[in-house]
Design a protein around this motif. Sequence first.
Motif, PDB file in Angstrom:
ATOM      1  N   GLU A   1      49.315  34.513  33.756  1.00  0.00           N
ATOM      2  CA  GLU A   1      49.576  35.765  33.048  1.00  0.00           C
ATOM      3  C   GLU A   1      48.687  35.903  31.825  1.00  0.00           C
TER       4      GLU A   1
ATOM      5  N   GLN B   1      45.358  37.071  33.201  1.00  0.00           N
ATOM      6  CA  GLN B   1      45.436  38.480  33.594  1.00  0.00           C
ATOM      7  C   GLN B   1      45.343  39.390  32.377  1.00  0.00           C
TER       8      GLN B   1
ATOM      9  N   LYS C   1      43.346  45.637  39.822  1.00  0.00           N
ATOM     10  CA  LYS C   1      44.455  44.840  39.291  1.00  0.00           C
ATOM     11  C   LYS C   1      44.809  43.718  40.260  1.00  0.00           C
TER      12      LYS C   1
ATOM     13  N   VAL D   1      44.710  39.681  39.390  1.00  0.00           N
ATOM     14  CA  VAL D   1      45.866  38.805  39.605  1.00  0.00           C
ATOM     15  C   VAL D   1      45.477  37.644  40.516  1.00  0.00           C
TER      16      VAL D   1
ATOM     17  N   SER E   1      43.176  35.117  38.663  1.00  0.00           N
ATOM     18  CA  SER E   1      43.951  34.374  37.664  1.00  0.00           C
ATOM     19  C   SER E   1      44.837  33.328  38.330  1.00  0.00           C
TER      20      SER E   1
END
Length: 201
Positions: free
Chosen positions: A53, A56, A81, A85, A88
Motif C-alpha cells: 500500500e 501504491q 491503477k 497495484v 506493488s
Amino acid sequence: MTLSPMALADDLGQTIVMQGNGKGAMACSICHGASGAGQAQAAFPKLAGLDPEYMQKQLEDFTTAKRNNPVMSPIAKALTKEEAVAVSSYFAQMPTPAPASANVDEPLIQAGKRLAEEGNWANDIPSCFACHGTNANGIGANFPALAGQHASYIEQQLNAWRSGQRSNDPNQLMASVSQRLSEAEIKAVSAFLANLSVTEH
C-alpha cells in the motif's frame, strides 16, 4: 485451467517489472533490478519487501506535484491503477535484500544510531524508530521500512523534503524533521539506516 485473480495480478506485476507495459511505462527492473534491490550509485531505492500500500501511494503521488520526479512521474502516469497495484504487490512479495557490504565509517554510524534510536530533542527531532518501528522495519502504509535502504536514496529523499520537491508525508512530518536536520546528521542517519538489516530484532 483458470488462474486466480491473485495469480493474474502476480503475472501482470512480473510482466511490467520485467518488460514494462508497452504504453509508456518502462520495465521497473531497469532501475530497481529484477530482484527489487535497487542501485545505490544512482540512488534508485530497494523496493523488495516494502509495504504494497505504501508503494501504491507513492506511484499515485508521482502523478501529482506531491512527488516531483522527472523519471518516475511519466512512468507512474502511464500505469493503470490495476497495474500499479500489481507491481506493488509483486515487489512486496520479494525477499528483502541484505544490506550491501561496504567500508563503514564507525563514528558516522554511531552518530546516525543515536539519531535513529533517540532523536535530537534539543532541536525537536524525534527518533526514526518512533515512527518507522523497531530497527526501522516499517509500520504500515505511512511509515516504510528504512533498514537496509540505500544511504544515497535516504539522503536524497531527506533533501527532497527539505526543498519541498517532495510533500507527500503525513501531516508534513518529514518536511519539518528534515528541515531541522543538519547536513552532517542527514549523512549519519542515512549511513546507519543503510547498514541495518530488516531481520534484526
